[in-house]
Design a protein around this motif. Structure first.
Motif, mmCIF file in Angstrom:
data_model
loop_
_atom_site.group_PDB
_atom_site.id
_atom_site.type_symbol
_atom_site.label_atom_id
_atom_site.label_comp_id
_atom_site.label_asym_id
_atom_site.label_seq_id
_atom_site.Cartn_x
_atom_site.Cartn_y
_atom_site.Cartn_z
ATOM 1 N N PRO A 204 0.808 -1.232 0.000
ATOM 2 C CA PRO A 204 0.000 0.000 0.000
ATOM 3 C C PRO A 204 0.843 1.284 0.000
ATOM 4 N N ASP A 205 0.423 2.207 -0.848
ATOM 5 C CA ASP A 205 1.046 3.544 -0.951
ATOM 6 C C ASP A 205 2.503 3.536 -1.408
ATOM 7 N N TYR B 126 -6.484 0.385 -6.805
ATOM 8 C CA TYR B 126 -5.032 0.226 -6.636
ATOM 9 C C TYR B 126 -4.551 0.789 -5.293
ATOM 10 N N PRO B 127 -4.678 0.015 -4.226
ATOM 11 C CA PRO B 127 -4.212 0.520 -2.921
ATOM 12 C C PRO B 127 -2.703 0.784 -2.898
ATOM 13 N N SER C 88 -8.159 4.865 -6.266
ATOM 14 C CA SER C 88 -7.945 4.480 -4.866
ATOM 15 C C SER C 88 -8.530 3.109 -4.568
ATOM 16 N N GLY D 257 -9.327 10.694 -2.857
ATOM 17 C CA GLY D 257 -8.092 9.902 -2.918
ATOM 18 C C GLY D 257 -6.814 10.699 -3.126
#
Ligand code: SF4
Length: 364
Positions: free
Chosen positions: A104-105, A135-136, A132, A170
């Motif tokens: 994530p991110d 696609y985390p 968002s 997001g």
């Protein structure tokens, strides 16, 4: 002689406009580099040089603004104007994740485009929400001040409401794009339809107030004087002071890049030299005592100068980019693979460390 300024820096004192003018006229650039390097090690006492895996997505080139320094835009109605369909944007994101992984991110997207009269707030809300949810892994670090101001204007809502709604959809942080030189005299010469200095600062101030981080940039080497460059740095420094005192958001990094005249209305302007870039980044590091990260701009400088800049106050190599169209529309652009960035950092005597947009370490 700059011994007195070096002493000020050693004592942690702030530099003034006059100090800046003297530093810019100092002939020994290596000496400026040594001072900036010293400050870099105080702020980052390790040999780690960070980089991010990310990509630009230039989702539309339709723009009515016609900045004199820009060769990317096409006016509304032009046959070469485009707005990418959502599926194409998603495909680009999937390519990024295939390189950067799905933590994530961990993968940054920098969406940046023209001021397209057909794209209102609901377009961005829908697109960012879709990204968002799907696609985390993606951190949305997108939209320049000019885009934010125009979206707010078109949608008849305030800047604050625009940012709050985009964040809810997001958007996580704002890039510093569009700062060019924060002086209205210069802005009038190179981008007379774009936001003013105060408007640029106010959008970042508002972002910081709602707890959103941003970055600051400076595009130098167009029509500005050295004094304009220093005033730009002072404006950024003042806003960061304000952010630290009053808000949860702040500038995470500063990036200076040099104007690329090819294909623009300012084609006659002579390009900044490598030494001008090194001098400017070193002085930026010395002035911006309240900004932790200073990024290299290998897109405009090329990998070799960016590598040397690691000894001129730079602690971060920026992002892999994967593609770049705004600057490369002028014919100049360097885009690099992760292993090449790592090689350049190691070869300069540092340790490459992957990070995310929040500057947190990410396992390679
Ligand atoms: S720099 Fe941005 S706002 Fe200016 S003409 Fe190019 S795309 Fe439009």
């Amino acid at each position: 002689m700059i011994d007195d300024i070096a002493e000020k820096i050693g004592d942690g004192e702030r530099l003034s406009l006059e100090d800046g003018l003297r530093l810019f006229s100092h002939p020994n650039v290596s000496e400026l580099g040594m001072l900036a390097d010293q400050v870099r090690w105080e702020k980052h006492p390790s040999a780690r040089v960070t980089f991010n895996i990310g990509r630009n997505i230039n989702y539309t080139n339709v723009c009515w603004v016609r900045c004199k320094f820009c060769s990317f835009y096409r006016p509304p109605g032009h046959e070469e104007g485009y707005t990418l369909p959502d599926n194409e944007i998603f495909q680009k994101i999937e390519n990024l994740i295939s390189v950067g992984g799905d933590t994530p991110d961990s993968c940054e997207i920098l969406m940046q485009g023209g001021l397209n009269p057909h794209l209102k707030l609901d377009y961005y809300e829908h697109l960012f929400s879709e990204i968002s949810v799907r696609y985390p892994a993606v951190y949305i670090h997108s939209l320049s001040v000019a885009e934010i101001v125009y979206i707010a204007h078109l949608s008849k809502v305030s800047i604050e409401e625009t940012l709050v709604r985009l964040r809810a959809a997001g958007l996580q942080s704002l890039p510093g794009a569009g700062a060019e030189i924060l002086d209205d005299e210069v802005r009038e010469q190179i981008a007379d339809r774009k936001e003013t200095t105060d408007e640029w600062l106010d959008v970042h101030r508002t972002a910081h107030r709602i707890g959103m981080n941003s970055t600051a940039t400076m595009m130098f080497g167009s029509t500005e004087t050295i004094e304009h460059r220093i005033r730009h740095l002072l404006s950024v420094r003042d806003l960061q002071d304000e952010a630290h005192q009053n808000t949860n958001g702040h500038f995470t990094a500063f990036i200076a890049w040099s104007f690329q005249p090819e294909g623009t209305e300012l084609e006659g302007v002579r390009k900044a030299t490598g030494y001008d870039y090194l001098r400017t980044v070193a002085i930026s590091r010395l002035f911006l005592d309240n900004i932790k990260n200073v990024q290299a701009s290998y897109v405009t400088q090329g990998p070799k100068i960016a590598q040397i800049a690691l000894r001129y106050g730079i602690n971060d190599f920026g992002s892999t980019m994967m593609e770049e169209n705004v600057i490369s529309a002028g014919g100049v652009s360097f885009v690099m693979r992760t292993d090449e960035i790592q090689r350049l950092i190691s070869d300069a005597g540092f340790e490459p460390q992957r990070r995310n947009t929040r500057y947190e370490s990410v396992d390679a």
